[in-house]
Scaffold this active site. Structure first.
Site, PDB file in Angstrom:
ATOM      1  N   ASP A 140       0.669  -1.390   0.132  1.00 26.39           N
ATOM      2  CA  ASP A 140       0.168   0.271  -0.534  1.00 26.39           C
ATOM      3  C   ASP A 140       0.539   1.088   0.059  1.00 26.39           C
ATOM      4  O   ASP A 140       1.903   1.366  -0.326  1.00 26.39           O
ATOM      5  CB  ASP A 140      -0.950  -0.142   0.978  1.00 26.39           C
ATOM      6  CG  ASP A 140      -2.853   0.751   0.920  1.00 26.39           C
ATOM      7  OD1 ASP A 140      -2.288   1.494   0.214  1.00 26.39           O
ATOM      8  OD2 ASP A 140      -3.154   0.391   1.505  1.00 26.39           O
ATOM      9  N   HIS A 141       0.132   2.859   0.475  1.00 32.31           N
ATOM     10  CA  HIS A 141       0.985   3.060  -0.030  1.00 32.31           C
ATOM     11  C   HIS A 141       2.190   4.026   1.071  1.00 32.31           C
ATOM     12  O   HIS A 141       1.784   3.880   2.140  1.00 32.31           O
ATOM     13  CB  HIS A 141      -0.279   4.981  -0.017  1.00 32.31           C
ATOM     14  CG  HIS A 141      -0.589   5.280   1.068  1.00 32.31           C
ATOM     15  ND1 HIS A 141       0.223   5.916   2.669  1.00 32.31           N
ATOM     16  CD2 HIS A 141      -1.370   4.701   2.278  1.00 32.31           C
ATOM     17  CE1 HIS A 141      -0.372   6.010   3.403  1.00 32.31           C
ATOM     18  NE2 HIS A 141      -1.328   5.029   3.720  1.00 32.31           N
ATOM     19  N   ASP A 142       2.923   4.036   0.456  1.00 41.37           N
ATOM     20  CA  ASP A 142       4.591   5.002   0.787  1.00 41.37           C
ATOM     21  C   ASP A 142       4.938   3.213   1.285  1.00 41.37           C
ATOM     22  O   ASP A 142       6.166   4.094   2.298  1.00 41.37           O
ATOM     23  CB  ASP A 142       4.338   6.022   2.034  1.00 41.37           C
ATOM     24  CG  ASP A 142       3.774   6.993   1.506  1.00 41.37           C
ATOM     25  OD1 ASP A 142       3.792   7.818   0.375  1.00 41.37           O
ATOM     26  OD2 ASP A 142       2.681   7.310   1.782  1.00 41.37           O
TER      27      ASP A 142
END
Length: 221
Positions: A140-142
Protein backbone atom coordinates in the site's frame (compact mmCIF):
# COMPACT_ATOMS: atom_id res chain seq x y z
CA UNK A 1 11.93 -4.35 -28.06
CA UNK A 2 14.83 -5.59 -25.93
CA UNK A 3 16.17 -9.09 -25.41
CA UNK A 4 15.99 -10.81 -22.04
CA UNK A 5 17.58 -14.02 -20.82
CA UNK A 6 16.07 -15.59 -17.70
CA UNK A 7 18.30 -17.30 -15.18
CA UNK A 8 16.48 -20.25 -13.67
CA UNK A 9 14.34 -22.58 -15.79
CA UNK A 10 11.86 -23.48 -13.07
CA UNK A 11 8.23 -23.05 -12.08
CA UNK A 12 8.98 -19.54 -10.85
CA UNK A 13 10.88 -18.99 -14.07
CA UNK A 14 7.75 -19.83 -16.07
CA UNK A 15 5.86 -17.08 -14.27
CA UNK A 16 8.65 -14.55 -14.88
CA UNK A 17 8.79 -15.51 -18.56
CA UNK A 18 5.02 -15.10 -18.82
CA UNK A 19 5.19 -11.65 -17.22
CA UNK A 20 7.78 -10.58 -19.81
CA UNK A 21 5.73 -12.06 -22.66
CA UNK A 22 2.46 -10.52 -21.48
CA UNK A 23 4.07 -7.10 -21.05
CA UNK A 24 5.12 -7.28 -24.70
CA UNK A 25 7.95 -4.75 -24.45
CA UNK A 26 10.81 -7.29 -24.39
CA UNK A 27 11.54 -10.69 -25.90
CA UNK A 28 12.72 -13.74 -23.98
CA UNK A 29 15.62 -15.23 -25.94
CA UNK A 30 16.27 -18.18 -23.64
CA UNK A 31 17.26 -19.62 -20.30
CA UNK A 32 20.50 -19.76 -18.35
CA UNK A 33 20.35 -22.96 -16.30
CA UNK A 34 23.13 -25.40 -15.42
CA UNK A 35 20.67 -28.20 -14.64
CA UNK A 36 19.31 -28.41 -18.19
CA UNK A 37 21.16 -29.37 -21.38
CA UNK A 38 22.15 -26.72 -23.90
CA UNK A 39 19.50 -26.35 -26.58
CA UNK A 40 16.70 -27.99 -24.62
CA UNK A 41 13.36 -26.25 -24.96
CA UNK A 42 11.67 -25.30 -21.69
CA UNK A 43 8.32 -23.51 -21.69
CA UNK A 44 8.88 -22.67 -25.34
CA UNK A 45 12.30 -21.06 -24.92
CA UNK A 46 15.75 -22.63 -25.50
CA UNK A 47 18.37 -23.20 -22.84
CA UNK A 48 21.28 -21.07 -24.07
CA UNK A 49 23.83 -22.12 -21.47
CA UNK A 50 24.86 -22.22 -17.83
CA UNK A 51 26.10 -19.36 -15.65
CA UNK A 52 29.59 -19.76 -17.09
CA UNK A 53 28.18 -19.18 -20.57
CA UNK A 54 26.71 -15.79 -19.73
CA UNK A 55 29.66 -13.75 -21.09
CA UNK A 56 29.33 -15.59 -24.42
CA UNK A 57 25.56 -15.07 -24.56
CA UNK A 58 25.96 -11.41 -23.61
CA UNK A 59 28.54 -10.90 -26.35
CA UNK A 60 26.34 -12.63 -28.94
CA UNK A 61 23.71 -9.96 -28.34
CA UNK A 62 26.17 -7.11 -28.62
CA UNK A 63 26.05 -6.32 -24.93
CA UNK A 64 22.42 -5.21 -25.21
CA UNK A 65 21.02 -8.23 -23.38
CA UNK A 66 19.20 -7.78 -20.07
CA UNK A 67 18.88 -10.48 -17.42
CA UNK A 68 16.15 -11.50 -15.00
CA UNK A 69 17.00 -13.87 -12.18
CA UNK A 70 14.05 -16.21 -11.58
CA UNK A 71 14.92 -17.72 -8.20
CA UNK A 72 12.33 -17.58 -5.42
CA UNK A 73 14.64 -17.76 -2.40
CA UNK A 74 15.78 -14.22 -1.62
CA UNK A 75 19.29 -15.04 -0.38
CA UNK A 76 19.97 -17.55 -3.16
CA UNK A 77 18.83 -14.90 -5.67
CA UNK A 78 21.28 -12.44 -4.11
CA UNK A 79 24.16 -14.91 -4.36
CA UNK A 80 23.34 -15.66 -7.98
CA UNK A 81 23.19 -11.97 -8.88
CA UNK A 82 26.63 -11.48 -7.32
CA UNK A 83 28.08 -14.35 -9.35
CA UNK A 84 26.58 -13.05 -12.59
CA UNK A 85 27.92 -9.53 -12.01
CA UNK A 86 31.37 -11.02 -11.35
CA UNK A 87 31.17 -12.66 -14.78
CA UNK A 88 29.78 -9.59 -16.61
CA UNK A 89 30.43 -6.41 -14.57
CA UNK A 90 28.30 -4.18 -16.82
CA UNK A 91 25.35 -6.59 -16.80
CA UNK A 92 21.91 -5.04 -17.22
CA UNK A 93 19.02 -6.33 -15.11
CA UNK A 94 15.49 -5.98 -16.43
CA UNK A 95 12.41 -4.99 -14.44
CA UNK A 96 9.17 -6.72 -15.46
CA UNK A 97 5.59 -5.69 -14.67
CA UNK A 98 2.61 -7.81 -15.71
CA UNK A 99 0.01 -5.73 -17.59
CA UNK A 100 -2.57 -6.95 -15.08
CA UNK A 101 -0.67 -5.35 -12.19
CA UNK A 102 -1.51 -1.85 -10.92
CA UNK A 103 1.34 0.58 -10.30
CA UNK A 104 0.49 3.87 -8.60
CA UNK A 105 1.90 7.32 -9.13
CA UNK A 106 5.36 8.00 -7.78
CA UNK A 107 6.25 4.32 -7.41
CA UNK A 108 9.90 3.30 -7.70
CA UNK A 109 10.79 -0.21 -8.92
CA UNK A 110 14.38 -1.39 -8.70
CA UNK A 111 16.33 -3.24 -11.36
CA UNK A 112 15.67 -6.98 -11.46
CA UNK A 113 12.29 -6.71 -9.76
CA UNK A 114 9.23 -8.56 -11.03
CA UNK A 115 5.62 -7.52 -10.35
CA UNK A 116 3.17 -10.31 -11.17
CA UNK A 117 -0.43 -10.53 -12.31
CA UNK A 118 -2.99 -8.90 -10.03
CA UNK A 119 -0.37 -7.27 -7.81
CA UNK A 120 -0.81 -3.69 -6.63
CA UNK A 121 1.87 -1.19 -5.66
CA UNK A 122 0.10 1.93 -4.50
CA UNK A 123 1.31 5.55 -4.77
CA UNK A 124 4.78 6.45 -3.48
CA UNK A 125 5.71 2.82 -2.88
CA UNK A 126 9.41 1.99 -3.13
CA UNK A 127 10.41 -1.50 -4.21
CA UNK A 128 14.12 -2.25 -4.17
CA UNK A 129 16.30 -4.23 -6.52
CA UNK A 130 15.62 -7.89 -7.34
CA UNK A 131 12.35 -8.04 -5.37
CA UNK A 132 9.31 -10.23 -6.01
CA UNK A 133 5.82 -8.74 -5.76
CA UNK A 134 3.96 -11.96 -6.33
CA UNK A 135 0.54 -12.80 -7.76
CA UNK A 136 -2.32 -10.87 -6.16
CA UNK A 137 -0.16 -9.26 -3.46
CA UNK A 138 -0.23 -5.59 -2.54
CA UNK A 139 2.08 -2.96 -1.12
CA UNK A 140 0.00 0.00 0.00
CA UNK A 141 0.87 3.70 -0.15
CA UNK A 142 4.37 4.73 0.95
CA UNK A 143 5.35 1.12 1.57
CA UNK A 144 8.99 0.09 1.24
CA UNK A 145 10.51 -3.22 0.20
CA UNK A 146 14.26 -3.55 0.69
CA UNK A 147 16.49 -5.15 -1.92
CA UNK A 148 15.94 -8.90 -2.46
CA UNK A 149 12.77 -8.97 -0.38
CA UNK A 150 9.54 -10.66 -1.45
CA UNK A 151 5.77 -10.68 -1.02
CA UNK A 152 4.25 -14.11 -1.70
CA UNK A 153 0.89 -14.53 -3.46
CA UNK A 154 -2.01 -12.93 -1.61
CA UNK A 155 0.04 -10.83 0.85
CA UNK A 156 -1.65 -7.58 1.89
CA UNK A 157 0.08 -4.68 3.60
CA UNK A 158 -1.29 -1.47 5.04
CA UNK A 159 0.30 1.86 4.23
CA UNK A 160 3.80 2.86 5.38
CA UNK A 161 4.88 -0.74 5.91
CA UNK A 162 8.62 -1.47 5.67
CA UNK A 163 9.90 -4.89 4.65
CA UNK A 164 13.62 -5.22 5.25
CA UNK A 165 16.24 -6.48 2.83
CA UNK A 166 16.09 -10.24 2.11
CA UNK A 167 12.92 -10.68 4.16
CA UNK A 168 10.09 -12.87 2.90
CA UNK A 169 6.40 -12.40 3.61
CA UNK A 170 4.70 -15.75 3.03
CA UNK A 171 1.38 -16.70 1.41
CA UNK A 172 -1.64 -14.71 2.51
CA UNK A 173 0.03 -12.84 5.38
CA UNK A 174 -1.40 -9.49 6.49
CA UNK A 175 0.64 -6.56 7.80
CA UNK A 176 -1.22 -3.64 9.38
CA UNK A 177 -0.47 0.01 8.66
CA UNK A 178 2.96 1.26 9.74
CA UNK A 179 4.63 -1.96 10.88
CA UNK A 180 8.18 -2.88 10.02
CA UNK A 181 9.83 -6.25 9.38
CA UNK A 182 13.58 -6.25 9.88
CA UNK A 183 16.09 -7.65 7.37
CA UNK A 184 16.52 -11.41 6.88
CA UNK A 185 13.22 -12.30 8.58
CA UNK A 186 10.38 -14.56 7.45
CA UNK A 187 6.68 -14.02 8.17
CA UNK A 188 4.74 -17.29 8.03
CA UNK A 189 1.81 -18.06 5.79
CA UNK A 190 -1.49 -16.56 6.91
CA UNK A 191 0.10 -14.53 9.72
CA UNK A 192 -1.41 -11.26 10.93
CA UNK A 193 1.36 -8.83 11.83
CA UNK A 194 0.17 -6.21 14.33
CA UNK A 195 3.55 -4.91 15.50
CA UNK A 196 7.14 -4.58 14.41
CA UNK A 197 9.12 -7.77 13.78
CA UNK A 198 12.89 -7.62 14.37
CA UNK A 199 15.58 -8.79 11.98
CA UNK A 200 16.88 -12.37 11.66
CA UNK A 201 13.80 -14.15 12.98
CA UNK A 202 10.74 -16.17 11.98
CA UNK A 203 7.30 -15.01 13.09
CA UNK A 204 3.88 -16.51 12.48
CA UNK A 205 0.37 -16.81 13.89
CA UNK A 206 -2.53 -14.44 14.53
CA UNK A 207 -1.39 -12.17 15.95
CA UNK A 208 2.12 -12.97 14.70
CA UNK A 209 4.75 -13.72 17.33
CA UNK A 210 8.47 -14.25 17.00
CA UNK A 211 8.98 -18.00 17.26
CA UNK A 212 12.71 -18.37 16.72
CA UNK A 213 15.84 -16.72 15.38
CA UNK A 214 16.99 -17.18 11.82
CA UNK A 215 20.45 -17.31 10.29
CA UNK A 216 21.36 -15.41 7.15
CA UNK A 217 20.65 -17.60 4.14
CA UNK A 218 18.60 -20.17 6.01
CA UNK A 219 16.18 -21.93 3.68
CA UNK A 220 12.49 -21.09 3.89
CA UNK A 221 11.16 -22.41 0.58
Amino acid sequence: MGNIVIVGASGHGKVVADVVAQAGTDRVVGWIDAQRPLGESYFGYPVVGSEADLPRVYEEHGGTLAVMVAVGDNWVRHQLVERLVALVPDLNFATAVHPGARIGQGVELGAGTVVMAGAVVNPAGRVGQHCIVNTGSSLDHDGVMGDFSSLAPGVVTGGNVVVGEYSAISLGARLIHGVGVGPHSVIGAGATVLGDVPSHCCAWGTPARVMRSRKVGEKYL
